[in-house]
Motif scaffolding. Structure first.
Motif, PDB file in Angstrom:
ATOM      1  N   SER A  69       0.799  -1.229   0.000  1.00  0.00           N
ATOM      2  CA  SER A  69       0.000   0.000   0.000  1.00  0.00           C
ATOM      3  C   SER A  69       0.830   1.277   0.000  1.00  0.00           C
ATOM      4  N   LEU A  70       1.890   1.354   0.805  1.00  0.00           N
ATOM      5  CA  LEU A  70       2.682   2.578   0.832  1.00  0.00           C
ATOM      6  C   LEU A  70       3.468   2.769  -0.459  1.00  0.00           C
ATOM      7  N   VAL A  71       3.907   1.670  -1.055  1.00  0.00           N
ATOM      8  CA  VAL A  71       4.570   1.745  -2.359  1.00  0.00           C
ATOM      9  C   VAL A  71       3.585   2.265  -3.402  1.00  0.00           C
ATOM     10  N   ILE A  72       2.352   1.794  -3.321  1.00  0.00           N
ATOM     11  CA  ILE A  72       1.319   2.246  -4.257  1.00  0.00           C
ATOM     12  C   ILE A  72       1.075   3.748  -4.114  1.00  0.00           C
ATOM     13  N   VAL A  73       0.985   4.228  -2.883  1.00  0.00           N
ATOM     14  CA  VAL A  73       0.738   5.661  -2.664  1.00  0.00           C
ATOM     15  C   VAL A  73       1.842   6.489  -3.310  1.00  0.00           C
ATOM     16  N   GLU A  74       3.093   6.100  -3.112  1.00  0.00           N
ATOM     17  CA  GLU A  74       4.197   6.852  -3.714  1.00  0.00           C
ATOM     18  C   GLU A  74       4.183   6.731  -5.237  1.00  0.00           C
ATOM     19  N   TYR A  75       3.846   5.559  -5.739  1.00  0.00           N
ATOM     20  CA  TYR A  75       3.771   5.378  -7.194  1.00  0.00           C
ATOM     21  C   TYR A  75       2.706   6.301  -7.792  1.00  0.00           C
ATOM     22  N   VAL A  76       1.546   6.328  -7.171  1.00  0.00           N
ATOM     23  CA  VAL A  76       0.460   7.181  -7.671  1.00  0.00           C
ATOM     24  C   VAL A  76       0.891   8.643  -7.678  1.00  0.00           C
ATOM     25  N   ASP A  77       1.593   9.060  -6.622  1.00  0.00           N
ATOM     26  CA  ASP A  77       2.047  10.446  -6.538  1.00  0.00           C
ATOM     27  C   ASP A  77       2.986  10.791  -7.688  1.00  0.00           C
ATOM     28  N   GLU A  78       3.857   9.847  -8.049  1.00  0.00           N
ATOM     29  CA  GLU A  78       4.835  10.105  -9.113  1.00  0.00           C
ATOM     30  C   GLU A  78       4.257   9.873 -10.504  1.00  0.00           C
ATOM     31  N   ALA A  79       3.397   8.867 -10.645  1.00  0.00           N
ATOM     32  CA  ALA A  79       2.880   8.508 -11.974  1.00  0.00           C
ATOM     33  C   ALA A  79       1.819   9.484 -12.469  1.00  0.00           C
ATOM     34  N   PHE A  80       1.166  10.188 -11.548  1.00  0.00           N
ATOM     35  CA  PHE A  80       0.101  11.126 -11.917  1.00  0.00           C
ATOM     36  C   PHE A  80       0.434  12.499 -11.349  1.00  0.00           C
ATOM     37  N   PRO A  81       1.395  13.198 -11.944  1.00  0.00           N
ATOM     38  CA  PRO A  81       1.893  14.461 -11.382  1.00  0.00           C
ATOM     39  C   PRO A  81       0.910  15.619 -11.513  1.00  0.00           C
ATOM     40  N   GLY A  82      -0.162  15.430 -12.255  1.00  0.00           N
ATOM     41  CA  GLY A  82      -1.075  16.542 -12.483  1.00  0.00           C
ATOM     42  C   GLY A  82      -1.855  16.957 -11.260  1.00  0.00           C
ATOM     43  N   GLY A  83      -2.111  16.041 -10.348  1.00  0.00           N
ATOM     44  CA  GLY A  83      -2.903  16.364  -9.170  1.00  0.00           C
ATOM     45  C   GLY A  83      -2.060  16.951  -8.070  1.00  0.00           C
ATOM     46  N   PRO A  84      -2.678  17.303  -6.953  1.00  0.00           N
ATOM     47  CA  PRO A  84      -1.922  17.861  -5.822  1.00  0.00           C
ATOM     48  C   PRO A  84      -0.940  16.827  -5.271  1.00  0.00           C
ATOM     49  N   PRO A  85       0.229  17.249  -4.814  1.00  0.00           N
ATOM     50  CA  PRO A  85       1.233  16.293  -4.332  1.00  0.00           C
ATOM     51  C   PRO A  85       0.796  15.619  -3.035  1.00  0.00           C
ATOM     52  N   ILE A  86       1.155  14.354  -2.915  1.00  0.00           N
ATOM     53  CA  ILE A  86       0.893  13.602  -1.686  1.00  0.00           C
ATOM     54  C   ILE A  86       2.111  13.645  -0.773  1.00  0.00           C
ATOM     55  N   LEU A  87       3.299  13.583  -1.353  1.00  0.00           N
ATOM     56  CA  LEU A  87       4.532  13.754  -0.595  1.00  0.00           C
ATOM     57  C   LEU A  87       4.977  15.207  -0.693  1.00  0.00           C
ATOM     58  N   PRO A  88       5.636  15.725   0.349  1.00  0.00           N
ATOM     59  CA  PRO A  88       6.133  17.108   0.292  1.00  0.00           C
ATOM     60  C   PRO A  88       7.245  17.248  -0.735  1.00  0.00           C
ATOM     61  N   GLY A  89       7.590  18.495  -1.050  1.00  0.00           N
ATOM     62  CA  GLY A  89       8.512  18.744  -2.148  1.00  0.00           C
ATOM     63  C   GLY A  89       9.981  18.557  -1.841  1.00  0.00           C
ATOM     64  N   GLY A  90      10.443  19.003  -0.705  1.00  0.00           N
ATOM     65  CA  GLY A  90      11.868  18.965  -0.406  1.00  0.00           C
ATOM     66  C   GLY A  90      12.337  17.585   0.017  1.00  0.00           C
ATOM     67  N   PRO A  91      13.606  17.245  -0.238  1.00  0.00           N
ATOM     68  CA  PRO A  91      14.112  15.914   0.106  1.00  0.00           C
ATOM     69  C   PRO A  91      14.065  15.616   1.597  1.00  0.00           C
ATOM     70  N   LEU A  92      14.310  16.597   2.453  1.00  0.00           N
ATOM     71  CA  LEU A  92      14.270  16.359   3.891  1.00  0.00           C
ATOM     72  C   LEU A  92      12.846  16.073   4.356  1.00  0.00           C
ATOM     73  N   ALA A  93      11.910  16.865   3.865  1.00  0.00           N
ATOM     74  CA  ALA A  93      10.509  16.666   4.244  1.00  0.00           C
ATOM     75  C   ALA A  93       9.981  15.333   3.705  1.00  0.00           C
ATOM     76  N   ARG A  94      10.415  14.958   2.506  1.00  0.00           N
ATOM     77  CA  ARG A  94      10.003  13.673   1.939  1.00  0.00           C
ATOM     78  C   ARG A  94      10.568  12.515   2.762  1.00  0.00           C
ATOM     79  N   ALA A  95      11.811  12.652   3.173  1.00  0.00           N
ATOM     80  CA  ALA A  95      12.425  11.607   3.997  1.00  0.00           C
ATOM     81  C   ALA A  95      11.681  11.471   5.323  1.00  0.00           C
ATOM     82  N   ALA A  96      11.317  12.600   5.920  1.00  0.00           N
ATOM     83  CA  ALA A  96      10.595  12.565   7.188  1.00  0.00           C
ATOM     84  C   ALA A  96       9.224  11.903   7.019  1.00  0.00           C
ATOM     85  N   ALA A  97       8.532  12.227   5.927  1.00  0.00           N
ATOM     86  CA  ALA A  97       7.220  11.626   5.675  1.00  0.00           C
ATOM     87  C   ALA A  97       7.344  10.110   5.516  1.00  0.00           C
ATOM     88  N   ARG A  98       8.361   9.673   4.783  1.00  0.00           N
ATOM     89  CA  ARG A  98       8.574   8.236   4.607  1.00  0.00           C
ATOM     90  C   ARG A  98       8.895   7.577   5.949  1.00  0.00           C
TER      91      ARG A  98
END
Length: 230
Positions: A69-98
């Motif tokens: 499920s978590l892999v799917i969420v990240e895949y959807v975020d990357e595969a469909f860039p047109g919608g609002p982001p699910i993960l934050p933008g910066g690498p530090l914030a993305r690492a923290a979310a993961r």
């Protein structure tokens, strides 16, 4: 111009893990077909596309199959860039979310499950562990509406079981893990998560969940006992 590849989710109606996949797709505005799975009699489609774990959810995107499920969420975020982001933008914030998403699965899920279905001293120990981890989540949430800020993101989706399923599981199990005066920030967050128009649209009916879980109580107790070290 070629038409977009169809998107399907092999899922179960009462599964918070299936909800994660649906929530990500709805947040990104991606149309999808939900293929409901009978987990007591798993289909050839599920076994074909998730031969490693034989579990839901599985995201089918064209010819591709994405599991976990978590892999799917990240895949959807990357595969469909047109919608609002699910993960934050910066690498530090993305690492923290993961990190916190994995914390929920690695540190919170097992003591939560065992505290629900075991009895005696073993249950008390897992309840204590569960509450200690919930306190860490409460601190991480702080005064924010959602874990990532003002909108639903990865950590919120990862924690969905505590937003919608927790009370139903408590009622089915006949235990009370979280008192009314405990974790007020998480309680507010849970209400905000369920009230979100997009993710709320794929939250299952609580009365139906209670009916399903009550019927499976003996199976849940057996599964909890099987998780204990021999």
């Amino acid at each position: 111009m070629s038409s977009p590849s169809p998107v399907k989710v092999i899922g179960a109606s009462d599964s918070p893990y299936s909800h994660r996949a649906e929530a990500a797709l709805r947040l990104k505005g991606v149309p999808y077909e939900l293929l409901l799975e009978d987990l007591g009699n798993k289909s050839d489609l599920l076994l074909k596309h998730n031969p490693v774990h034989n579990k839901v959810p599985v995201l089918l995107h064209g010819e591709a199959a994405i599991c976990e499920s978590l892999v799917i969420v990240e895949y959807v975020d990357e595969a469909f860039p047109g919608g609002p982001p699910i993960l934050p933008g910066g690498p530090l914030a993305r690492a923290a979310a993961r990190f916190w998403a994995r914390f929920i699965d690695d540190k919170c899920s097992k003591p939560f499950w065992l505290a629900l279905w075991l009895e005696g001293e073993a249950r008390e120990g897992f309840e204590k562990e569960f509450k200690e981890n919930m306190a860490l989540l409460e601190a991480e949430l702080g005064g924010k509406k959602f874990f990532g800020g003002d909108t639903v993101g990865l950590v919120d989706i990862a924690a969905c079981v505590f937003a919608h399923w927790l009370g139903v599981f408590e009622e089915a199990a006949g235990v009370r893990l979280v008192a009314d005066d405990e974790f007020p920030r998480l309680r507010r967050w849970a209400a905000d998560y369920a009230a979100d128009e997009k993710v709320g649209a794929c939250l299952p009916d609580k009365q139906q969940l209670l009916k399903n879980f009550t019927a499976k109580k003996a199976m849940f107790v057996a599964s909890a006992k099987a998780m204990l070290p021999k």
